[in-house]
Each structure stands twice: as structure tokens, then as C-alpha cells.
Design a protein around this motif. Structure first.
Motif, PDB file in Angstrom:
ATOM      1  N   ARG A  14      27.466 111.036-145.011  1.00 41.85           N
ATOM      2  CA  ARG A  14      28.762 110.354-144.839  1.00 41.85           C
ATOM      3  C   ARG A  14      29.627 111.025-143.782  1.00 41.85           C
ATOM      4  NH1 ARG A  14      29.576 110.235-150.920  1.00 41.85           N
ATOM      5  NH2 ARG A  14      28.317 108.456-151.526  1.00 41.85           N
ATOM      6  N   SER A  15      29.405 112.302-143.559  1.00 44.37           N
ATOM      7  CA  SER A  15      30.236 113.044-142.605  1.00 44.37           C
ATOM      8  C   SER A  15      29.666 113.051-141.187  1.00 44.37           C
ATOM      9  CB  SER A  15      30.398 114.493-143.089  1.00 44.37           C
ATOM     10  OG  SER A  15      29.165 115.190-142.987  1.00 44.37           O
ATOM     11  N   LEU A  16      28.550 112.368-140.967  1.00 44.16           N
ATOM     12  CA  LEU A  16      27.857 112.434-139.674  1.00 44.16           C
ATOM     13  C   LEU A  16      27.862 111.080-138.968  1.00 44.16           C
ATOM     14  CD1 LEU A  16      24.888 114.609-140.913  1.00 44.16           C
ATOM     15  CD2 LEU A  16      26.936 115.377-139.697  1.00 44.16           C
ATOM     16  N   ASN A  17      27.569 111.107-137.653  1.00 41.43           N
ATOM     17  CA  ASN A  17      27.575 109.863-136.877  1.00 41.43           C
ATOM     18  C   ASN A  17      26.164 109.305-136.697  1.00 41.43           C
ATOM     19  OD1 ASN A  17      26.324 111.068-134.592  1.00 41.43           O
ATOM     20  ND2 ASN A  17      28.290 111.672-133.738  1.00 41.43           N
ATOM     21  N   GLU A  18      26.083 108.202-135.955  1.00 35.11           N
ATOM     22  CA  GLU A  18      24.811 107.484-135.779  1.00 35.11           C
ATOM     23  C   GLU A  18      23.813 108.220-134.891  1.00 35.11           C
ATOM     24  OE1 GLU A  18      27.524 106.504-132.536  1.00 35.11           O
ATOM     25  OE2 GLU A  18      27.787 106.285-134.694  1.00 35.11           O
ATOM     26  N   GLU A  19      24.221 109.303-134.261  1.00 33.19           N
ATOM     27  CA  GLU A  19      23.276 110.089-133.454  1.00 33.19           C
ATOM     28  C   GLU A  19      22.473 111.065-134.314  1.00 33.19           C
ATOM     29  OE1 GLU A  19      24.481 111.592-129.723  1.00 33.19           O
ATOM     30  OE2 GLU A  19      25.958 109.999-129.435  1.00 33.19           O
ATOM     31  N   THR A  20      22.777 111.101-135.570  1.00 35.76           N
ATOM     32  CA  THR A  20      22.057 111.952-136.509  1.00 35.76           C
ATOM     33  C   THR A  20      20.616 111.447-136.632  1.00 35.76           C
ATOM     34  OG1 THR A  20      24.046 112.495-137.731  1.00 35.76           O
ATOM     35  CG2 THR A  20      21.965 112.668-138.931  1.00 35.76           C
ATOM     36  N   LYS A  49      22.060 117.148-137.422  1.00 31.10           N
ATOM     37  CA  LYS A  49      23.448 116.691-137.471  1.00 31.10           C
ATOM     38  C   LYS A  49      23.974 116.234-136.109  1.00 31.10           C
ATOM     39  CE  LYS A  49      24.366 120.548-139.913  1.00 31.10           C
ATOM     40  NZ  LYS A  49      25.256 121.558-140.486  1.00 31.10           N
ATOM     41  N   ASN A  50      24.353 114.968-136.049  1.00 32.49           N
ATOM     42  CA  ASN A  50      24.932 114.344-134.863  1.00 32.49           C
ATOM     43  C   ASN A  50      24.075 114.550-133.610  1.00 32.49           C
ATOM     44  OD1 ASN A  50      27.074 113.535-136.499  1.00 32.49           O
ATOM     45  ND2 ASN A  50      28.259 115.348-136.012  1.00 32.49           N
ATOM     46  N   HIS A  53      24.080 119.362-133.456  1.00 35.62           N
ATOM     47  CA  HIS A  53      24.867 120.384-134.153  1.00 35.62           C
ATOM     48  C   HIS A  53      24.077 121.092-135.250  1.00 35.62           C
ATOM     49  CE1 HIS A  53      28.498 119.383-132.030  1.00 35.62           C
ATOM     50  NE2 HIS A  53      28.359 118.099-132.356  1.00 35.62           N
ATOM     51  N   GLU A  98      20.095 103.715-141.800  1.00 34.69           N
ATOM     52  CA  GLU A  98      20.923 103.499-140.621  1.00 34.69           C
ATOM     53  C   GLU A  98      20.795 104.616-139.582  1.00 34.69           C
ATOM     54  OE1 GLU A  98      25.306 104.827-141.847  1.00 34.69           O
ATOM     55  OE2 GLU A  98      24.305 103.572-143.337  1.00 34.69           O
ATOM     56  N   PHE A  99      20.071 105.664-139.910  1.00 34.81           N
ATOM     57  CA  PHE A  99      19.880 106.785-138.991  1.00 34.81           C
ATOM     58  C   PHE A  99      18.496 106.710-138.371  1.00 34.81           C
ATOM     59  CE2 PHE A  99      22.972 108.128-142.120  1.00 34.81           C
ATOM     60  CZ  PHE A  99      24.000 108.618-141.318  1.00 34.81           C
TER      61      PHE A  99
END
Length: 102
Positions: A14-20, A49-50, A53, A98-99
Motif C-alpha cells: 500500500r505504501s509503494l508505487n506502480e514501479e514496484t 520497492k518502487n 529503493h 497490479e505490480f
């Protein structure tokens, strides 16, 4: 056996974006205990992560008797590794779809 906690994975995602990116994997080792062969399977879900990261690794370890007759041809262990990776994916499919998956 300690299983990967699905809620912990959800909170992180939930804390990460779609580049994960998310990676699933499994590996095993074979060893003897009191004259019996066993295999220990480590199955992982890795969250990159993202996309840049670092990673968070979620892992579970299972041990069971190994029935391969020839250590040089570990057919059963390889099939068990594939089965465990597929099972882990199916268990987490609803939260990782979704990732990007590898």
C-alpha cells in the motif's frame, strides 16, 4: 513452519508505487538427519520497492523427507520447488496483480 504473513505484505504494498516489482522464488538443500535424507525449501516473495529503493524479503522455510534416489538428479525436489512457487503466487495473487511480477 513459519508462513509469510499476508497482512505484512499488504501493508508494505500500500505504501509503494506502480514501479514496484515482485519476485517469487524457491530453492532447496538436501541433508541427512539420523540416516534419513531431508530437503529444506526456502520460498521467498521479494518486493523491489518502487523499482529502486531496495528490497524487502518475505520468506518461509519448510522441511520434509527427500525421496530422490539420485542426488545428482533431484527431480522430486525441483518439482517441489516449482509447486511451492506456484502455490505462493496463487496465495498472493489478489494483492500483487497490479505490480510487475518476475
Amino acid at each position: 513452519m513459519k508462513k509469510i504473513n499476508k497482512d505484512d505484505v499488504k501493508v508494505l504494498l500500500r505504501s509503494l508505487n506502480e514501479e514496484t516489482k515482485i519476485y517469487f522464488g524457491c530453492d532447496s538443500i538436501r541433508f541427512k538427519v539420523k540416516g534419513q535424507w531431508y530437503a529444506e525449501y526456502t520460498t521467498v516473495l521479494v518486493v523491489h520497492k518502487n523499482g529502486r529503493h531496495g528490497c524487502k524479503i518475505f520468506a518461509q522455510v519448510d522441511r520434509e523427507q527427500d525421496h530422490d534416489q539420485k542426488a545428482a538428479r533431484p527431480f522430486n525436489r525441483m518439482m517441489n520447488e516449482a509447486m511451492r512457487v506456484a502455490g505462493l503466487y496463487l496465495e498472493f495473487e489478489d494483492i500483487v496483480y497490479e505490480f510487475g511480477l518476475e
